[in-house]
Motif scaffolding. Structure first.
Motif, PDB file in Angstrom:
ATOM      1  N   ALA A 110       0.888  -0.884   0.183  1.00 36.99           N
ATOM      2  CA  ALA A 110       0.199   0.039   0.003  1.00 36.99           C
ATOM      3  C   ALA A 110       0.998   1.849   0.135  1.00 36.99           C
ATOM      4  N   ARG A 111       2.161   1.473   0.862  1.00 34.50           N
ATOM      5  CA  ARG A 111       2.560   2.172   1.097  1.00 34.50           C
ATOM      6  C   ARG A 111       3.611   2.676  -0.467  1.00 34.50           C
ATOM      7  N   ARG A 112       4.017   2.018  -1.014  1.00 31.81           N
ATOM      8  CA  ARG A 112       4.889   1.341  -2.397  1.00 31.81           C
ATOM      9  C   ARG A 112       3.776   2.367  -3.049  1.00 31.81           C
ATOM     10  N   THR A 113       2.142   1.899  -3.522  1.00 34.71           N
ATOM     11  CA  THR A 113       1.853   1.688  -4.135  1.00 34.71           C
ATOM     12  C   THR A 113       1.378   3.391  -3.819  1.00 34.71           C
ATOM     13  N   ARG A 114       0.915   4.506  -3.430  1.00 40.80           N
ATOM     14  CA  ARG A 114       0.857   5.108  -2.824  1.00 40.80           C
ATOM     15  C   ARG A 114       1.636   6.148  -3.154  1.00 40.80           C
ATOM     16  N   ASP A 115       3.296   5.985  -2.472  1.00 36.81           N
ATOM     17  CA  ASP A 115       4.244   6.717  -3.409  1.00 36.81           C
ATOM     18  C   ASP A 115       4.489   6.909  -5.037  1.00 36.81           C
ATOM     19  N   HIS A 116       4.362   5.183  -5.560  1.00 32.92           N
ATOM     20  CA  HIS A 116       4.745   5.875  -6.960  1.00 32.92           C
ATOM     21  C   HIS A 116       3.706   6.039  -7.512  1.00 32.92           C
ATOM     22  N   VAL A 117       2.060   6.150  -7.308  1.00 33.59           N
ATOM     23  CA  VAL A 117       1.276   6.211  -8.259  1.00 33.59           C
ATOM     24  C   VAL A 117       1.355   8.031  -8.213  1.00 33.59           C
ATOM     25  N   LEU A 118       1.485   8.352  -7.313  1.00 35.18           N
ATOM     26  CA  LEU A 118       2.185   9.614  -6.622  1.00 35.18           C
ATOM     27  C   LEU A 118       2.681  10.727  -7.234  1.00 35.18           C
ATOM     28  N   GLU A 119       3.915  10.521  -7.473  1.00 35.96           N
ATOM     29  CA  GLU A 119       4.499  10.686  -8.629  1.00 35.96           C
ATOM     30  C   GLU A 119       4.445  10.486  -9.891  1.00 35.96           C
TER      31      GLU A 119
END
Length: 154
Positions: A110-119
């Motif tokens: 979830a954390r990696r997905t949030r960060d990647h999608v945001l960027e």
């Protein structure tokens, strides 16, 4: 953007000799536009569904997320990844549903997905994405859509 949106309007030549219009589009913008600062290249009107689609694609790039759902569920918007976007005064927020196959480090995915999608959403759309809310759905191996690792996008 419609083709007519790209056509220059009739106007007097600018100081640099190009033919411009009230909205800043000039024939000189067509060639070499990538070398110019974004504020000089014109504008991009991005619809919320396009931003959501971009977020879904970015989410599928994250290791640990899986595609889940049949073609019918996908057409109804009930497959994963699934995103919705809202735009307000040039700022965006995304709600994203992703699937992981159990067992998985759900909080880490979830954390990696949030960060990647945001960027990726900020970089590719040029929109000020303020938040990405991620909901993780744990699915069984039988619900995971088969993908081909050798698939290439041209």
């Amino acid at each position: 953007m419609a083709e007519s949106d790209l056509a220059p309007r009739h106007a007097a030549p600018a100081a640099d000799g190009s033919t411009g219009s009230e909205d800043g589009f000039a024939l000189s913008d067509v060639s070499g536009a990538a070398d110019r600062p974004p504020e000089e290249r014109g504008r991009l009107d991005l619809k919320t569904r396009a931003l959501a689609h971009l977020a879904e694609h970015a989410a599928s790039e994250v290791p640990g997320t899986v595609r889940s759902g049949s073609a019918v569920r996908r057409s109804l918007g009930r497959a994963y990844p699934h995103a919705s976007a809202s735009l307000d005064a040039g700022r965006a927020s995304l709600d994203l549903d992703v699937a992981v196959a159990w067992p998985a480090p759900v909080a880490d995915v979830a954390r990696r997905t949030r960060d990647h999608v945001l960027e990726r959403a900020r970089t590719l759309s040029g929109i000020d994405v303020r938040r990405v809310d991620v909901t993780v759905h744990v699915v069984s191996a039988s619900e995971v859509e088969e993908t081909t690792e050798s698939r290439r996008v041209l």
